[in-house]
Design a protein around this motif. Sequence first.
Motif, PDB file in Angstrom:
ATOM      1  N   HIS A  85       5.332   5.978  -0.644  1.00 21.61           N
ATOM      2  CA  HIS A  85       6.457   6.219   0.269  1.00 21.61           C
ATOM      3  C   HIS A  85       7.608   6.953  -0.436  1.00 21.61           C
ATOM      4  O   HIS A  85       8.253   7.815   0.158  1.00 21.61           O
ATOM      5  CB  HIS A  85       6.972   4.904   0.863  1.00 21.61           C
ATOM      6  CG  HIS A  85       5.888   4.043   1.427  1.00 21.61           C
ATOM      7  ND1 HIS A  85       4.840   4.565   2.161  1.00 21.61           N
ATOM      8  CD2 HIS A  85       5.659   2.710   1.358  1.00 21.61           C
ATOM      9  CE1 HIS A  85       4.033   3.584   2.516  1.00 21.61           C
ATOM     10  NE2 HIS A  85       4.500   2.452   2.036  1.00 21.61           N
ATOM     11  N   TRP A 138      -4.802  -2.651   5.463  1.00 24.18           N
ATOM     12  CA  TRP A 138      -3.731  -1.685   5.189  1.00 24.18           C
ATOM     13  C   TRP A 138      -3.271  -1.847   3.739  1.00 24.18           C
ATOM     14  O   TRP A 138      -3.497  -2.877   3.115  1.00 24.18           O
ATOM     15  CB  TRP A 138      -2.544  -1.878   6.144  1.00 24.18           C
ATOM     16  CG  TRP A 138      -2.088  -3.297   6.290  1.00 24.18           C
ATOM     17  CD1 TRP A 138      -2.533  -4.214   7.190  1.00 24.18           C
ATOM     18  CD2 TRP A 138      -1.130  -3.989   5.467  1.00 24.18           C
ATOM     19  NE1 TRP A 138      -1.901  -5.420   6.998  1.00 24.18           N
ATOM     20  CE2 TRP A 138      -1.022  -5.297   5.950  1.00 24.18           C
ATOM     21  CE3 TRP A 138      -0.335  -3.605   4.387  1.00 24.18           C
ATOM     22  CZ2 TRP A 138      -0.174  -6.250   5.392  1.00 24.18           C
ATOM     23  CZ3 TRP A 138       0.526  -4.540   3.825  1.00 24.18           C
ATOM     24  CH2 TRP A 138       0.601  -5.849   4.325  1.00 24.18           C
ATOM     25  N   ASP A 197       2.951   5.521  14.723  1.00 25.73           N
ATOM     26  CA  ASP A 197       3.457   4.235  14.231  1.00 25.73           C
ATOM     27  C   ASP A 197       4.243   4.388  12.921  1.00 25.73           C
ATOM     28  O   ASP A 197       4.470   3.422  12.216  1.00 25.73           O
ATOM     29  CB  ASP A 197       2.340   3.179  14.116  1.00 25.73           C
ATOM     30  CG  ASP A 197       1.193   3.621  13.239  1.00 25.73           C
ATOM     31  OD1 ASP A 197       1.286   4.713  12.665  1.00 25.73           O
ATOM     32  OD2 ASP A 197       0.210   2.864  13.124  1.00 25.73           O
ATOM     33  N   THR A 256       5.600  -6.331   4.437  1.00 25.86           N
ATOM     34  CA  THR A 256       5.379  -6.253   3.003  1.00 25.86           C
ATOM     35  C   THR A 256       5.162  -4.815   2.533  1.00 25.86           C
ATOM     36  O   THR A 256       4.298  -4.117   3.062  1.00 25.86           O
ATOM     37  CB  THR A 256       4.134  -7.087   2.623  1.00 25.86           C
ATOM     38  OG1 THR A 256       4.283  -8.387   3.182  1.00 25.86           O
ATOM     39  CG2 THR A 256       3.959  -7.177   1.124  1.00 25.86           C
ATOM     40  N   ASP A 274      -0.811   4.913   9.456  1.00 25.87           N
ATOM     41  CA  ASP A 274      -2.168   5.388   9.756  1.00 25.87           C
ATOM     42  C   ASP A 274      -2.604   6.496   8.803  1.00 25.87           C
ATOM     43  O   ASP A 274      -3.745   6.525   8.339  1.00 25.87           O
ATOM     44  CB  ASP A 274      -2.269   5.859  11.214  1.00 25.87           C
ATOM     45  CG  ASP A 274      -2.291   4.675  12.184  1.00 25.87           C
ATOM     46  OD1 ASP A 274      -2.193   3.525  11.707  1.00 25.87           O
ATOM     47  OD2 ASP A 274      -2.408   4.887  13.405  1.00 25.87           O
ATOM     48  N   THR A 320       3.998  -6.349  13.864  1.00 25.23           N
ATOM     49  CA  THR A 320       3.825  -7.194  12.676  1.00 25.23           C
ATOM     50  C   THR A 320       4.670  -8.470  12.727  1.00 25.23           C
ATOM     51  O   THR A 320       4.241  -9.497  12.230  1.00 25.23           O
ATOM     52  CB  THR A 320       4.196  -6.418  11.386  1.00 25.23           C
ATOM     53  OG1 THR A 320       5.560  -6.014  11.453  1.00 25.23           O
ATOM     54  CG2 THR A 320       3.326  -5.203  11.195  1.00 25.23           C
TER      55      THR A 320
END
Length: 327
Positions: A110, A77, A47, A101, A59, A167
């Motif tokens: 990230h 999350w 994902d 978001t 994940d 989402t």
Amino acid sequence: MTAPARVVVLAGGVGGSKFVLGVRDALLTRGIADTTSALTVVANTGDDLWLSGVRLQPDVDSLTYALAGVNDTKRGWGRAGDTERVNAELQQWGAGWPWFTLGDLDLGTHLARTGWLRDGLTPTQVLERMSSRWQLGARLLPMTDTEVDTIVEFSDASRMHFQEWWTRHRASLAPARFNNPNIDRARPAPGVEAAIAEADIVLLAPSNPVVSIGPILAVPGMSDALRQTSAPVVGVSPIIGGRVVRGMADVCLSAIGVHTSAAAVAALYGARSEGGVLDAWLIGEEDLAESSAVEELGIRSVVAPLWMKDAATSAALAEAAISAVSI
Ligand code: FO1
């Protein structure tokens, strides 16, 4: 059973994290202090996505944050106490997705990951670096270093990234199939096959069978590794009382023609003796009636309380999975 020295868990994000925390606790209770050496978690990367120029691994991050104790337990999350200043600015630019978001702290993850990927590190090396920030008490490995993001395909030949379907549309659009581009060319990430080969037990977390465990098993070489290991392979049903515990796994199961039941998911994974991957399957007390159907598949059925309401019930479930087979 003697204390297993090496446990491998195949896991997705939210349910996977709860279960992995339970396994870590169960190992500690069994007197294994060095859980980092004992516990290897193979994380779903099906994902993953690129968004606003950064690589997201939902994940992997859910597992990392949960093991580090910095996860948002309410949402399931992202980081606890995160803020959304950068996200608001991205929205002003019309960048990213308005329904998705990106928290400020999460974005730090990230950005760091993307920078290291751009520097030439593999996802495995990036995760090793990220894992070293905290005392995770587990070794985290991505299932593969190849990008195999899930694409949802519809009967009218349209398609979208899994994260948009999940989402934005909350899985309300009926999918025709799930596709993982490049998965045919993927291999298990370095260390995954060796961990499975050397394991004392392999556990399949109660994660989404189609979009979490499914992609892990679909990596060429992964199912062979599970079939060849001398370790027993024990799965935990994500279906309790004929219903999904969380998420929208029932829609995913319907899309691939699998009934939402504990026995049907066991049949999807299959018995190791019949070319599948399972030796034993934990089902809830609510699904006792399905026990014989599971046994008929050639899979040992073990009835246990499956609800992971808190740390204690997660650890009890993990202990039930570990002690489901004699090793
Ligand atoms: N899930 C949502 O329902 N809405 C979001 O805005 C959202 C953002 C998000 C950002 C980073 C991340 O790692 C995960 C995020 N998730 C969000 C969760 C994620 O979409 C899914 O729950 C998993 O990928 C399914 O396993």
